[in-house]
Structure formats: C-alpha cells, structure tokens
Design a protein around this motif. Sequence first.
Motif, PDB file in Angstrom:
ATOM      1  N   PRO A  82       4.681  -0.196   2.021  1.00 16.99           N
ATOM      2  CA  PRO A  82       3.301  -0.850   1.785  1.00 16.99           C
ATOM      3  C   PRO A  82       3.780  -1.571   0.924  1.00 16.99           C
ATOM      4  O   PRO A  82       4.694  -1.924   0.085  1.00 16.99           O
ATOM      5  CB  PRO A  82       2.815   0.220   1.595  1.00 16.99           C
ATOM      6  CG  PRO A  82       2.459   1.157   2.510  1.00 16.99           C
ATOM      7  CD  PRO A  82       3.584   1.779   2.838  1.00 16.99           C
ATOM      8  N   GLN A  83       3.269  -2.867   1.548  1.00 18.65           N
ATOM      9  CA  GLN A  83       4.350  -3.898  -0.545  1.00 18.65           C
ATOM     10  C   GLN A  83       3.264  -4.766  -0.526  1.00 18.65           C
ATOM     11  O   GLN A  83       2.011  -4.760   0.692  1.00 18.65           O
ATOM     12  CB  GLN A  83       5.463  -4.281   0.550  1.00 18.65           C
ATOM     13  CG  GLN A  83       6.176  -4.506   1.036  1.00 18.65           C
ATOM     14  CD  GLN A  83       7.119  -3.653  -0.321  1.00 18.65           C
ATOM     15  OE1 GLN A  83       7.601  -3.790  -0.196  1.00 18.65           O
ATOM     16  NE2 GLN A  83       7.423  -2.330  -0.242  1.00 18.65           N
ATOM     17  N   THR A  84       3.244  -5.571  -1.585  1.00 19.74           N
ATOM     18  CA  THR A  84       1.942  -6.867  -2.394  1.00 19.74           C
ATOM     19  C   THR A  84       2.690  -7.419  -1.448  1.00 19.74           C
ATOM     20  O   THR A  84       3.597  -7.884  -0.691  1.00 19.74           O
ATOM     21  CB  THR A  84       2.374  -6.282  -3.256  1.00 19.74           C
ATOM     22  OG1 THR A  84       3.385  -7.094  -4.223  1.00 19.74           O
ATOM     23  CG2 THR A  84       1.873  -5.752  -4.084  1.00 19.74           C
ATOM     24  N   ASP A  95      -5.978  -1.972  -0.098  1.00 20.33           N
ATOM     25  CA  ASP A  95      -5.750  -2.431  -1.990  1.00 20.33           C
ATOM     26  C   ASP A  95      -5.388  -3.606  -1.779  1.00 20.33           C
ATOM     27  O   ASP A  95      -5.388  -4.503  -1.359  1.00 20.33           O
ATOM     28  CB  ASP A  95      -6.194  -1.513  -2.686  1.00 20.33           C
ATOM     29  CG  ASP A  95      -6.113  -1.648  -4.302  1.00 20.33           C
ATOM     30  OD1 ASP A  95      -7.395  -2.461  -4.140  1.00 20.33           O
ATOM     31  OD2 ASP A  95      -5.764  -0.740  -5.029  1.00 20.33           O
ATOM     32  N   ARG A  96      -4.897  -3.126  -2.594  1.00 18.57           N
ATOM     33  CA  ARG A  96      -3.711  -5.011  -3.429  1.00 18.57           C
ATOM     34  C   ARG A  96      -2.389  -4.730  -2.142  1.00 18.57           C
ATOM     35  O   ARG A  96      -1.610  -5.863  -2.169  1.00 18.57           O
ATOM     36  CB  ARG A  96      -3.467  -4.960  -4.306  1.00 18.57           C
ATOM     37  CG  ARG A  96      -4.140  -4.357  -5.636  1.00 18.57           C
ATOM     38  CD  ARG A  96      -4.210  -4.963  -6.457  1.00 18.57           C
ATOM     39  NE  ARG A  96      -3.455  -6.268  -7.264  1.00 18.57           N
ATOM     40  CZ  ARG A  96      -2.850  -6.459  -8.721  1.00 18.57           C
ATOM     41  NH1 ARG A  96      -2.654  -5.587  -9.620  1.00 18.57           N
ATOM     42  NH2 ARG A  96      -1.822  -7.575  -8.956  1.00 18.57           N
ATOM     43  N   ARG A  97      -2.132  -4.131  -1.324  1.00 23.61           N
ATOM     44  CA  ARG A  97      -1.240  -3.954  -1.012  1.00 23.61           C
ATOM     45  C   ARG A  97      -1.215  -4.181   0.823  1.00 23.61           C
ATOM     46  O   ARG A  97      -2.350  -4.252   1.456  1.00 23.61           O
ATOM     47  CB  ARG A  97      -0.198  -2.450  -0.909  1.00 23.61           C
ATOM     48  CG  ARG A  97       0.119  -2.677  -2.070  1.00 23.61           C
ATOM     49  CD  ARG A  97       0.889  -1.254  -2.373  1.00 23.61           C
ATOM     50  NE  ARG A  97       2.203  -1.683  -3.701  1.00 23.61           N
ATOM     51  CZ  ARG A  97       3.401  -1.137  -3.247  1.00 23.61           C
ATOM     52  NH1 ARG A  97       3.509  -0.155  -2.289  1.00 23.61           N
ATOM     53  NH2 ARG A  97       4.477  -1.457  -4.562  1.00 23.61           N
ATOM     54  N   TRP A  98      -0.839  -4.060   1.553  1.00 19.72           N
ATOM     55  CA  TRP A  98      -0.445  -4.411   3.058  1.00 19.72           C
ATOM     56  C   TRP A  98       0.101  -3.400   3.759  1.00 19.72           C
ATOM     57  O   TRP A  98       1.735  -3.434   3.317  1.00 19.72           O
ATOM     58  CB  TRP A  98      -0.206  -5.758   3.673  1.00 19.72           C
ATOM     59  CG  TRP A  98      -1.408  -7.267   3.482  1.00 19.72           C
ATOM     60  CD1 TRP A  98      -1.087  -7.475   1.912  1.00 19.72           C
ATOM     61  CD2 TRP A  98      -2.072  -7.494   4.228  1.00 19.72           C
ATOM     62  NE1 TRP A  98      -2.576  -8.511   2.208  1.00 19.72           N
ATOM     63  CE2 TRP A  98      -2.945  -8.674   3.428  1.00 19.72           C
ATOM     64  CE3 TRP A  98      -2.182  -6.625   5.553  1.00 19.72           C
ATOM     65  CZ2 TRP A  98      -3.432  -8.825   4.041  1.00 19.72           C
ATOM     66  CZ3 TRP A  98      -3.628  -7.880   6.171  1.00 19.72           C
ATOM     67  CH2 TRP A  98      -4.045  -9.022   5.395  1.00 19.72           C
ATOM     68  N   THR A  99       0.369  -2.931   4.548  1.00 22.81           N
ATOM     69  CA  THR A  99       1.325  -1.881   5.833  1.00 22.81           C
ATOM     70  C   THR A  99       1.481  -2.011   7.359  1.00 22.81           C
ATOM     71  O   THR A  99      -0.096  -2.878   7.541  1.00 22.81           O
ATOM     72  CB  THR A  99       0.401  -0.225   5.484  1.00 22.81           C
ATOM     73  OG1 THR A  99       1.593   0.284   5.759  1.00 22.81           O
ATOM     74  CG2 THR A  99      -0.713  -0.065   6.259  1.00 22.81           C
ATOM     75  N   LYS A 139       2.745   0.318  -6.752  1.00 25.21           N
ATOM     76  CA  LYS A 139       2.970   0.325  -8.219  1.00 25.21           C
ATOM     77  C   LYS A 139       2.164  -0.136  -9.522  1.00 25.21           C
ATOM     78  O   LYS A 139       1.051  -0.891  -9.356  1.00 25.21           O
ATOM     79  CB  LYS A 139       4.076  -0.864  -7.922  1.00 25.21           C
ATOM     80  CG  LYS A 139       5.304  -0.050  -6.383  1.00 25.21           C
ATOM     81  CD  LYS A 139       6.002  -1.490  -7.056  1.00 25.21           C
ATOM     82  CE  LYS A 139       7.540  -0.776  -5.933  1.00 25.21           C
ATOM     83  NZ  LYS A 139       8.868  -1.783  -6.337  1.00 25.21           N
ATOM     84  N   SER A 140       2.916  -0.194 -10.872  1.00 19.58           N
ATOM     85  CA  SER A 140       1.852  -0.795 -11.671  1.00 19.58           C
ATOM     86  C   SER A 140       1.795  -1.967 -11.369  1.00 19.58           C
ATOM     87  O   SER A 140       2.369  -2.744 -11.163  1.00 19.58           O
ATOM     88  CB  SER A 140       2.546  -0.345 -12.926  1.00 19.58           C
ATOM     89  OG  SER A 140       3.234  -1.323 -13.209  1.00 19.58           O
ATOM     90  N   ALA A 141       0.813  -2.168 -12.524  1.00 23.51           N
ATOM     91  CA  ALA A 141       0.169  -3.433 -12.666  1.00 23.51           C
ATOM     92  C   ALA A 141       1.671  -4.359 -13.045  1.00 23.51           C
ATOM     93  O   ALA A 141       1.952  -5.670 -12.974  1.00 23.51           O
ATOM     94  CB  ALA A 141      -0.969  -4.144 -13.341  1.00 23.51           C
ATOM     95  N   LEU A 142       2.732  -4.014 -13.903  1.00 23.64           N
ATOM     96  CA  LEU A 142       2.996  -4.449 -14.252  1.00 23.64           C
ATOM     97  C   LEU A 142       4.632  -5.305 -13.751  1.00 23.64           C
ATOM     98  O   LEU A 142       5.428  -6.084 -13.352  1.00 23.64           O
ATOM     99  CB  LEU A 142       4.477  -3.633 -15.562  1.00 23.64           C
ATOM    100  CG  LEU A 142       5.331  -3.874 -16.047  1.00 23.64           C
ATOM    101  CD1 LEU A 142       4.893  -5.591 -16.035  1.00 23.64           C
ATOM    102  CD2 LEU A 142       6.141  -3.432 -17.767  1.00 23.64           C
TER     103      LEU A 142
END
Length: 210
Positions: A118-120, A159-163, A182-185
């Motif tokens: 999964p990735q943003t 959520d904020r990621r795609w898979t 992953k963190s927001a940073l």
Amino acid sequence: MGCGPRATLVGMIELDLEDVRVLGCLLEKERTVPDSYPMTLNSLVTACNQSSNRWPVVSYDAGTVQRTVDGLKDAGLVRFVHPSHGERTTKFRQVIDERLALLPTEAAVLCVLFVRGPQTVAEIRTRTERLHAFDSAEEVEAALEGLAGREQPLAERLDRRWTHTFAQAEAPTAAGAAPASKSALEERIAALEAKVEHLYSVLGEQPPPP
C-alpha cells in the motif's frame, strides 16, 4: 497457483502473494531494464528477493518461482520465451497488461503496488518515476480511480493509502518489517521529493544521485 491468500480476478483467475510478486517484478524489469527482458528464472528469483524497493521482503527459491510462473502461464498472464539462436534458457514475460487492457499509467501504478504494498499518491508518484513519468499527483489519482472504477476493481483506497485488490499480505509483525501506515512526516517528505523531481523534469535536468 501458490499457497498465499487469494482474490478472484476477471474471468475467475485466482492470484496469491507469490503470483503478485512475480508479476510485479516482470512489470518492473520490463520497463526499467528492457535489455535484459524477458527474464530468466535466476534473474526473476533475484528480483523477487530484493531487499530494497520490496515489501514484504521474501526469500523464494527457484522451485517456488518456477511453480508460480507455471501457474501464471496456465492463467494466461505469463508467456514462456523458449531458447533460440544459441540461447540455452527459457525466459518469461508478463502479459497481464494485455489481458486487462492496462494503460501505461495503470500498469506503472499496479507495478508499484504489487512490489511495495500500500502506498500514498505521493509515494506512488515518486516510486513510478522509472516506470512512467507522471506530470502531477492528479494524474496518479486518475490512474488509481480508473483501476478502482472497473466492474471488478483492481485497486482500492485504504484511508490515505491505495492498494491493489489481487491478494493482500498479512499485517507485518516481524521486527524491522515495513509498517502498514507511515507517519505524517514521512508522507510529507515523500510529497516534497515528488515536487523536487517534478521541478527537475520541468527544468530538463537530472536530479543528483542519492
């Protein structure tokens, strides 16, 4: 095919985690090292077991990869290139992009999701640079929406990621394994890296090596 979790695909094709890793590696190497593509069994094993640019990290032996490509051949997603003109080794090439009529943008996105999990949107844009040069984050989103909007979706938002929807890995538990989110940073860093790369492309210059 293999023995991992499965998900049904178009035409009742079933894929597991080994299938997804092999297809992802074939998609990747076809676009990044075309001179050594199609791939031999040994090179495909090495690609599957890379410790960089892979999640989860795996350790497949030659027998596992051979069984996987055999199954993918039967499913019509891989073709064997038999030896000719002095060559000794059978090679393998993917045809999932043909089978599913994937656009170049969609194939690049699926490749990254196949080999890295999964990735943003920002991460996908950064990590597809050698596969397809996206002009904007909106172009990445358009490719993802195209995959998700099919009659049988090939991608989905978490959520904020795609898979991808072919086969999902279990949540990592081993020490040092990649986190599920992953963190927001880290996401901000990935977004900034994508912007810097875009600026270099606008200027017609190559970014400095890492």
